[in-house]
Structures are given as C-alpha cells and as structure tokens.
Design a protein around this motif. Structure first.
Motif, PDB file in Angstrom:
ATOM      1  N   TYR A 127      -0.640  -7.675  -6.753  1.00 39.81           N
ATOM      2  CA  TYR A 127       0.291  -7.646  -5.619  1.00 39.81           C
ATOM      3  C   TYR A 127       0.789  -6.228  -5.361  1.00 39.81           C
ATOM      4  O   TYR A 127       0.960  -5.818  -4.207  1.00 39.81           O
ATOM      5  N   THR A 128       1.028  -5.485  -6.435  1.00 37.84           N
ATOM      6  CA  THR A 128       1.531  -4.117  -6.284  1.00 37.84           C
ATOM      7  C   THR A 128       0.498  -3.231  -5.600  1.00 37.84           C
ATOM      8  O   THR A 128       0.843  -2.396  -4.749  1.00 37.84           O
ATOM      9  N   ARG A 129      -0.776  -3.404  -5.963  1.00 35.41           N
ATOM     10  CA  ARG A 129      -1.836  -2.636  -5.297  1.00 35.41           C
ATOM     11  C   ARG A 129      -1.911  -2.998  -3.814  1.00 35.41           C
ATOM     12  O   ARG A 129      -2.034  -2.115  -2.954  1.00 35.41           O
ATOM     13  N   LEU A 135       1.906  -0.790   2.731  1.00 35.50           N
ATOM     14  CA  LEU A 135       2.846   0.281   3.072  1.00 35.50           C
ATOM     15  C   LEU A 135       2.142   1.387   3.848  1.00 35.50           C
ATOM     16  O   LEU A 135       2.700   1.946   4.795  1.00 35.50           O
ATOM     17  N   ALA A 136       0.915   1.706   3.443  1.00 34.93           N
ATOM     18  CA  ALA A 136       0.155   2.737   4.149  1.00 34.93           C
ATOM     19  C   ALA A 136      -0.120   2.315   5.586  1.00 34.93           C
ATOM     20  O   ALA A 136      -0.005   3.120   6.517  1.00 34.93           O
ATOM     21  N   ASP A 148       1.263  -6.323  10.155  1.00 36.15           N
ATOM     22  CA  ASP A 148       1.345  -5.513   8.935  1.00 36.15           C
ATOM     23  C   ASP A 148       2.715  -5.680   8.282  1.00 36.15           C
ATOM     24  O   ASP A 148       2.826  -5.806   7.061  1.00 36.15           O
ATOM     25  N   LEU A 149       3.765  -5.658   9.098  1.00 37.58           N
ATOM     26  CA  LEU A 149       5.118  -5.826   8.568  1.00 37.58           C
ATOM     27  C   LEU A 149       5.306  -7.222   7.983  1.00 37.58           C
ATOM     28  O   LEU A 149       5.915  -7.384   6.916  1.00 37.58           O
ATOM     29  N   LEU A 155       4.261 -10.066   0.803  1.00 40.33           N
ATOM     30  CA  LEU A 155       3.868  -9.455  -0.468  1.00 40.33           C
ATOM     31  C   LEU A 155       5.073  -9.155  -1.351  1.00 40.33           C
ATOM     32  O   LEU A 155       5.066  -9.414  -2.557  1.00 40.33           O
ATOM     33  N   GLU A 156       6.117  -8.592  -0.744  1.00 36.97           N
ATOM     34  CA  GLU A 156       7.304  -8.254  -1.535  1.00 36.97           C
ATOM     35  C   GLU A 156       7.969  -9.511  -2.082  1.00 36.97           C
ATOM     36  O   GLU A 156       8.484  -9.503  -3.209  1.00 36.97           O
TER      37      GLU A 156
END
Length: 209
Positions: A127-129, A135-136, A148-149, A155-156
């Motif tokens: 998930y972090t990856r 974010l990019a 994307d948002l 994800l968060e």
C-alpha cells in the motif's frame, strides 16, 4: 461498502449503463472493491424498484441506460450527510478467526497471530508503494484528476486500517502471553519433599529390590 449509494453517486453525474458504472466505480476506488456486471445490474434493478433510478433509453448498440430520479438524489444527499453507523460493525474475519482459535483445543494461536502479522506487514509495504505512485500522479504539474485523489484517499484508509490491525495483533500477542502466565501460575506445584513417582511395569512397581 454501499454499492447502492456508490452507483447513485455516479448516476448523479449523468445517465450511464451497467458496464460504464462498473468501470467508473473501480477507477475511483483503484479496483479495491471490484464489481462484476451482474452485481451492478442486480443493484440497478433494486434501485429502479425503489424509485431511485429510472430507465433512460438505449443507445445504438443496445446498452440500457439508467438515470437517477429526484428521490434518488435525495437519498444520495442523505447518505453524504449522515455518518457511517458503528452500531453494527461489519464482520471482521480476522477477529472471528482469533476468537474461534482461542476456544478450539490444539490451535497454535500465537502462530496464527504471527502469520497474520507477516501478511499484514507485506500488505502495508504494498500500500505504501502504491501511495507513492498516487502522490506522484496527484502532484502532477498538469493537475491530477479527481480519480487520482479518490484513489489516494482510499489507499490512505487502507494504510491506516492495516497499521491499526498490526497494533491490534501486537496487543493480542501480549494478552495471550499474560493469559498463559496466569494459567501457569494457577497450576498447583508439586510438594518439594514428595517422593519420585514409581514406574509400574506389567502391574508391578519398580524402584524396590
């Protein structure tokens, strides 16, 4: 997860047919909760039955379009305006598994906890990856899309949820350890001056000449 309200939210932006709804739903949630077309059309049928959506005709390819009704928009607004209730939390398979494990003889509960922790740690890394990529995309100079948002928010939530699960597993392991210590302390100790138990072979006691 309310697929019902998710479809209403998509239809609030204009008429769509089933495959479009499935594709847009998965795009906005990063395919975290994949849908099949049959599930979408079953939900649409119930929404139509309840007067929340209505048929909006077909295109040249025979796709059946649906549109949200005013009653459907009102239901959608109520959903957005109301907090998600915690009075009936969803069933959590991990919590049920551990609750059953501690009551079933022969189950190595510590091994269950450790195995789940390894799995959850790997998921957290994945998930972090994915968050780094999201974010990019969201910080793209040309401006990230609303999809994307949306994916970043999902994800968060998954990251926070997994971090909380790992903390809970640590707590479970500590509690299991304390429980084992209490059981060991409660066992009666053998008297210090008790004679060693004699071994019996074929009905006769050994240990005497």
């Amino acid at each position: 997860m309310s697929i019902r309200h998710g479809l209403l939210a998509l239809l609030d932006q204009g008429p769509r047919y089933g495959y479009q709804l499935r594709t847009e739903f998965e795009a906005r949630t990063g395919s975290t909760w994949p849908l099949n077309v049959g599930q979408v059309y079953t939900t649409l049928g119930r929404l139509e039955r309840d007067g929340l959506v209505e048929s909006a005709g077909e295109d040249d390819e025979g796709h059946q379009f649906y549109a949200v009704t005013e009653e459907g928009r009102a239901e959608l607004r109520r959903w957005f305006d109301s907090p998600v209730p915690r009075t009936s939390p969803p069933r959590d398979e991990l919590a049920i598994k551990l609750a059953m494990a501690v009551t079933v003889p022969g189950v190595d509960v510590a091994a269950v906890v450790q195995g789940q922790r390894r799995h959850s740690m790997k998921a957290l890394q994945d998930y972090t990856r994915l968050k780094g990529r999201a974010l990019a995309a969201d910080s793209d100079p040309d401006g990230g899309s609303s999809n994307d948002l949306a994916w970043l928010l999902v994800l968060e939530q998954l990251i926070f949820q997994t971090e909380a699960e790992i903390r809970w597993l640590d707590h479970c392991e500590a509690r299991l350890g304390r429980h084992a210590e209490r059981l060991a302390a409660a066992e009666p100790a053998a008297p210090a001056d008790a004679p060693p138990a004699r071994r019996v072979v074929k009905g006769r006691a050994r240990g005497r000449l």
